[in-house]
Design an enzyme around this catalytic site. Structure first.
Site, PDB file in Angstrom:
ATOM      1  N   ARG A  44     -15.558   2.200  -0.383  1.00  0.00           N
ATOM      2  CA  ARG A  44     -15.240   0.869   0.153  1.00  0.00           C
ATOM      3  C   ARG A  44     -15.143   0.934   1.673  1.00  0.00           C
ATOM      4  O   ARG A  44     -14.541   1.861   2.215  1.00  0.00           O
ATOM      5  CB  ARG A  44     -13.922   0.350  -0.431  1.00  0.00           C
ATOM      6  CG  ARG A  44     -13.678  -1.110  -0.063  1.00  0.00           C
ATOM      7  CD  ARG A  44     -12.460  -1.670  -0.744  1.00  0.00           C
ATOM      8  NE  ARG A  44     -11.242  -1.139  -0.175  1.00  0.00           N
ATOM      9  CZ  ARG A  44     -10.017  -1.492  -0.594  1.00  0.00           C
ATOM     10  NH1 ARG A  44      -9.886  -2.342  -1.596  1.00  0.00           N
ATOM     11  NH2 ARG A  44      -8.949  -0.988  -0.039  1.00  0.00           N
ATOM     12  N   GLU A  81     -11.163 -10.636  -4.644  1.00  0.00           N
ATOM     13  CA  GLU A  81      -9.720 -10.558  -4.404  1.00  0.00           C
ATOM     14  C   GLU A  81      -9.209 -11.747  -3.598  1.00  0.00           C
ATOM     15  O   GLU A  81      -8.031 -11.813  -3.257  1.00  0.00           O
ATOM     16  CB  GLU A  81      -9.343  -9.234  -3.729  1.00  0.00           C
ATOM     17  CG  GLU A  81     -10.136  -8.876  -2.504  1.00  0.00           C
ATOM     18  CD  GLU A  81      -9.764  -7.503  -1.938  1.00  0.00           C
ATOM     19  OE1 GLU A  81      -8.791  -6.891  -2.394  1.00  0.00           O
ATOM     20  OE2 GLU A  81     -10.472  -7.056  -1.020  1.00  0.00           O
ATOM     21  N   HIS A  87       0.811  -1.213   0.000  1.00  0.00           N
ATOM     22  CA  HIS A  87       0.000   0.000   0.000  1.00  0.00           C
ATOM     23  C   HIS A  87       0.840   1.256   0.000  1.00  0.00           C
ATOM     24  O   HIS A  87       0.412   2.308  -0.473  1.00  0.00           O
ATOM     25  CB  HIS A  87      -1.009  -0.047   1.132  1.00  0.00           C
ATOM     26  CG  HIS A  87      -2.080  -1.040   0.839  1.00  0.00           C
ATOM     27  ND1 HIS A  87      -2.046  -2.325   1.291  1.00  0.00           N
ATOM     28  CD2 HIS A  87      -3.163  -0.949   0.033  1.00  0.00           C
ATOM     29  CE1 HIS A  87      -3.067  -2.981   0.795  1.00  0.00           C
ATOM     30  NE2 HIS A  87      -3.766  -2.179   0.033  1.00  0.00           N
ATOM     31  N   ASN A 140      -4.550  -7.019  -6.918  1.00  0.00           N
ATOM     32  CA  ASN A 140      -3.378  -6.995  -6.018  1.00  0.00           C
ATOM     33  C   ASN A 140      -3.460  -8.140  -5.014  1.00  0.00           C
ATOM     34  O   ASN A 140      -2.523  -8.909  -4.839  1.00  0.00           O
ATOM     35  CB  ASN A 140      -3.304  -5.672  -5.249  1.00  0.00           C
ATOM     36  CG  ASN A 140      -3.415  -4.474  -6.159  1.00  0.00           C
ATOM     37  OD1 ASN A 140      -3.111  -4.582  -7.334  1.00  0.00           O
ATOM     38  ND2 ASN A 140      -3.865  -3.357  -5.633  1.00  0.00           N
ATOM     39  N   ASP A 141      -4.606  -8.228  -4.350  1.00  0.00           N
ATOM     40  CA  ASP A 141      -4.751  -9.308  -3.378  1.00  0.00           C
ATOM     41  C   ASP A 141      -5.024 -10.640  -4.064  1.00  0.00           C
ATOM     42  O   ASP A 141      -4.595 -11.684  -3.579  1.00  0.00           O
ATOM     43  CB  ASP A 141      -5.887  -8.987  -2.389  1.00  0.00           C
ATOM     44  CG  ASP A 141      -5.410  -8.029  -1.321  1.00  0.00           C
ATOM     45  OD1 ASP A 141      -4.318  -8.261  -0.767  1.00  0.00           O
ATOM     46  OD2 ASP A 141      -6.102  -7.035  -1.047  1.00  0.00           O
TER      47      ASP A 141
HETATM   48  C1  PEP Z   1      -6.666  -5.074  -4.660  1.00  0.00           C
HETATM   49  O1  PEP Z   1      -6.427  -5.903  -3.772  1.00  0.00           O
HETATM   50  O2  PEP Z   1      -6.410  -5.259  -5.859  1.00  0.00           O
HETATM   51  C2  PEP Z   1      -7.301  -3.786  -4.332  1.00  0.00           C
HETATM   52  C3  PEP Z   1      -7.690  -2.957  -5.265  1.00  0.00           C
HETATM   53  O3  PEP Z   1      -7.422  -3.484  -3.007  1.00  0.00           O
HETATM   54  P1  PEP Z   1      -6.201  -2.985  -2.083  1.00  0.00           P
HETATM   55  O4  PEP Z   1      -5.024  -2.741  -2.988  1.00  0.00           O
HETATM   56  O5  PEP Z   1      -6.670  -1.766  -1.391  1.00  0.00           O
HETATM   57  O6  PEP Z   1      -5.998  -4.142  -1.152  1.00  0.00           O
HETATM   58 MG    MG Z   2      -7.291  -5.632  -1.818  1.00  0.00          MG
END
Ligand code: PEP
Ligand code: MG
Length: 592
Positions: free
Chosen positions: A349, A451, A206, A474-475
Site C-alpha cells: 500500500r 474506506e 494505529h 477502520n476508516d
Molecule cells: C482501515 O482503515 O480499515 C485500514 C485497513 O487502513 P488503516 O487502518 O491503515 O487506516
Molecule cells: Mg485506513
C-alpha cells in the site's frame, strides 16, 4: 512460575479501568514514560524560513491544546478532589497555550533572533522563570511550574521526541504513558516489553493496531493516576477486560498468572491449524492473508500459514527518522518482504500518513491542519507530492521482480485519483525499462481501499477503473459514523454492526463481484472471529488481518457453514437496529 517476588514497597492493590485494545495479560515492572526533555536542538534559521518556523510552532501549540483538552476531559473519571485538581491544572495550561507571555515571546524570538522554535521556547522559559523568581507572591511563583510543564510539552511536540529508552528497560516491563504514537510503539520489542497502558487513544488507532500486531497486551483511556505509580512497581495490564492493576495482591497475581498460562496453552493448540487449508465446513475456500506493519512480521505471517500479505502498511519506512527513505532503501526493504513471502502475493500500500499517523519527515505536518483526518492524508498527499509517489511506485515495481505483488491505494474517494496513479505507474515503469532496471514483467494489479463512504457508494465506477478492492473497515466506520477512531471518549460508539456500515460493505462487495474483481476486508473486523460469519455471508472470500489473529479466525471458519451464514446475513441486512443485529449475529455464533 511467579514473575517476581512480592515487593515490600508495594501499596494496596489499585485497579484502574480503561479500554482493552490488544488482548492478553502482561505482568511486569512499571516503566512510567517521562514526558520531560533533556536535549533541545538549537540551530539558526534564515529570514525566509521565519514564516514556516512560526507555522511549525503554531502546529505544536495546536497539538498541545488538543492533548491538554483530552487529559482534562479524562479527569472527570477521577475521584472528586483529584478531578478538580487535574481540571484546574489543565485549565491553567490551556490559558498559557491560548496566549501568554511564553507564546508571544517565542514568536518574537523566532523573528528577532532567527532561532529554531525549540531553542526559542527554552530561552523564553528561562527568561520567564527568572522574572517569576523575583516575585514574592507564592501563588505567582508556583505558576512557573505550570509554564515549565507547558514548555516541556511544546518542545516534546516540536521535536517529536521518541521514547528510545525502551531498549534499555528490564525484561517484561510494562510501559505506562500519557500517549504513545504508532512510531513509539514500533520501537517496542515484545521480548523486552510485555504490554502498555496509556491515558489517551482509541481501539482502532494505529497505536492499538500496532500493539495487536506485536501481540502486546494494551489498555488505553486509563485515568491519570496510573502515571503516579512507582517506577518498577508490579503492574498487570489486562487487555481482554481493559484493566490495569498496580501492586496486585498475591492472590490477584496468581490468578492473572494462571490466565496468562492458559492463553499460552491455547496459542500452542492453535499452531496445529497453520497448515490446515482455510475452508468452511461446507467446503467454501477462503484466503486468509496477513496485515503487516513491520518487516519483522513476515516470519509471523509464514508461521501461521498466511496465504499472502493482504495489506502492507508502508508507513514504517517513514517512521523514527529525520529524512525521507530513498528509492533504493524502500526497494531493499520491500524486496526482502516479497522474497520472505516465498511466492505468495504481497499487497503493497502506498503511504497513508495524516490522521493519527505521523511522519515528521514530511513537511505537511498533519498536526498543523484543523482536521487532519479530512485533510491531505494518504493518496491525496501522494498525489500532491509527485516525487514521493514516484519514488514509492518505483520501489514497488522493482520489488515486483522478486515475486507476485499488488499495489493498493489508501483513502481513494474519486476515480480521477486512480487514473492519476495509473498514469504515474505507467510512466515510472517506462522509466525503469529505459534505465534497464529489473522490475515486475507486467504492471501489478492496482487496487483501491474502500474506506471512505463516498468510495463505497461509487464502488461500481471504481471497480471499472481498478483491479481489486480492499475494504478498510477502520476508516469506513470512522467516516460513516463520524467517530474518531483514535478517541477513547467516543470509542463506545465505534460500531462495526451499525446498519449504515454493513450496507456500505455489502454495496462495495456486490459491485466488486459484479465487476469480477477480487475483494477483501482488511480492517480490524477481519481479525475478529465474531464478525467472520457475517463477512462470509455477505460474499467476502478474502480476509486480511494481523498474523496473531489469523489462526483464531481460521478456527471459526472451519466450524462455519457458509450457506447458513449467508442466510443469516440476509436476515441481518433487513434490520435497522444495531442491537438487534448484534443479537442475531451472536445467536448464530452460539449455535455454530
Ligand atoms: C482501515 O482503515 O480499515 C485500514 C485497513 O487502513 P488503516 O487502518 O491503515 O487506516
Ligand atoms: Mg485506513
Amino acid at each position: 512460575m511467579r514473575t517476581r517476588d512480592y515487593d515490600a514497597a508495594a501499596g494496596p492493590e489499585r485497579v484502574h479501568k480503561g479500554i482493552g485494545v490488544s488482548p492478553g495479560v502482561a505482568i511486569g515492572p512499571a516503566h512510567v514514560v517521562d514526558t520531560g526533555f533533556q536535549q533541545v536542538p538549537e540551530y539558526r534559521i534564515t529570514k525566509d524560513g521565519v514564516e514556516s518556523e512560526i507555522a511549525r510552532f503554531q502546529g505544536a501549540v495546536a497539538k498541545s491544546v488538543r492533548q491538554v483538552r483530552k487529559v482534562r476531559s479524562k479527569s472527570a473519571t477521577l475521584p472528586d478532589t483529584a478531578a478538580e485538581d487535574v481540571s484546574f491544572l489543565m485549565d491553567a495550561h490551556l490559558a498559557i497555550l491560548r496566549g501568554s507571555r511564553l507564546i508571544r515571546g517565542v514568536e518574537q524570538r523566532i523573528v528577532n533572533s532567527l532561532c529554531n522554535a525549540e531553542a526559542a521556547v527554552q530561552t523564553e522559559l528561562a527568561q520567564v522563570a527568572k522574572q517569576f523568581e523575583r516575585v514574592e507572591d507564592p501563588y505567582l511563583s508556583s505558576r512557573v511550574q505550570d509554564i515549565r510543564d507547558v514548555a516541556t510539552r511544546l518542545i516534546r511536540n516540536l521535536t517529536d521526541r521518541k521514547y528510545r529508552a525502551f531498549s534499555t528497560l528490564p525484561t517484561a516491563s510494562v510501559v505506562l504513558a500519557e500517549e504513545l504514537t504508532p512510531a513509539d510503539t514500533a520501537l517496542m520489542d515484545p521480548r523486552q516489553i510485555s504490554g502498555f497502558a496509556t491515558l489517551v487513544g482509541g481501539p482502532e488507532s494505529h497505536t492499538a493496531i500496532m500493539a495487536r500486531s506485536l501481540d502486546l497486551p494494551a489498555v488505553v483511556g486509563v485515568s491519570a493516576e496510573v502515571l503516579e505509580c512507582r517506577a518498577g512497581a508490579m503492574v498487570i495490564v489486562d487487555g481482554d477486560h481493559g484493566l490495569v492493576v498496580v501492586d496486585p495482591s498475591p492472590e490477584t497475581l496468581t490468578a492473572f498468572e494462571q490466565r496468562r498460562a492458559d492463553q499460552a496453552a491455547d496459542r500452542e493448540q492453535l499452531k496445529r491449524l497453520a497448515k490446515v487449508p482455510a475452508q468452511t465446513r461446507d467446503q467454501v475456500a477462503m484466503s486468509l492473508m496477513a496485515n503487516i506493519e513491520l518487516p519483522r512480521e513476515v516470519d509471523l505471517a509464514n508461521a501461521v500459514g498466511a496465504d499472502g500479505v493482504g495489506l502492507l502498511r508502508t508507513e514504517f519506512l517513514f517512521m523514527n527518522r529525520s529524512d525521507l527513505p530513498s528509492e533504493e532503501e524502500q526497494y531493499a526493504v520491500l524486496r526482502d518482504i516479497v522474497v520472505g513471502m516465498k511466492g505468495r502475493p504481497v499487497t503493497l500500500r502506498t503511504i497513508d500518513v495524516g490522521g493519527d499517523k505521523l511522519a515528521e519527515t514530511l513537511h505537511h505536518r498533519p498536526g498543523t491542519t484543523t482536521n487532519p483526518a479530512l485533510g491531505l492524508r494518504a493518496i491525496r498527499l501522494s498525489l500532491s507530492e509527485p516525487r514521493l509517489l514516484e519514488t514509492q511506485l518505483a520501489a514497488m515495481l522493482r520489488a515486483g521482480a522478486h515475486g507476485p505483488t499488488r499495489i493498493l491505494l489508501p483513502m481513494v474517494s474519486t476515480v480521477a485519483e486512480v487514473r492519476a496513479v495509473r498514469a504515474t505507474l505507467e510512466r515510472v515503469a517506462r522509466r525503469l525499462r529505459r534505465r534497464r532496471v529489473a522490475a515486475a514483467d507486467s504492471l501489478p494489479p492496482l487496487g483501491v481501499m474502500i474506506e471512505v463512504p463516498g468510495a463505497a457508494l461509487a464502488a461500481d465506477a471504481l471497480a471499472m477503473n481498478c483491479d481489486f478492492f480492499a475494504i478498510g473497515t477502520n476508516d469506513l466506520i470512522m467516516y460513516t459514523l463520524a467517530i474518531d477512531r483514535g478517541d477513547e471518549q467516543v470509542a463506545h460508539l465505534f460500531d462495526p454492526l451499525h446498519p449504515a456500515v454493513l450496507r456500505l460493505i455489502q454495496f462495495a462487495t456486490e459491485a466488486a463481484l459484479r465487476a469480477r474483481i477480487p475483494v477483501s476486508v482488511c480492517g480490524e473486523v477481519a481479525g475478529e472471529p465474531r464478525y467472520v460469519p457475517l463477512l462470509v455471508g455477505l460474499g467476502i472470500r478474502e480476509l486480511s488481518m494481523a498474523p496473531t489473529k489469523l489462526l483464531r479466525v481460521k478456527r471459526r471458519l472451519l466450524a462455519l457453514d457458509a450457506m447458513a451464514a449467508s442466510q443469516r446475513a440476509r436476515i441481518i441486512m433487513d434490520q435497522g437496529d444495531p442491537g438487534r443485529i448484534a443479537a442475531l449475529l451472536d445467536d448464530f455464533n452460539d449455535i455454530g
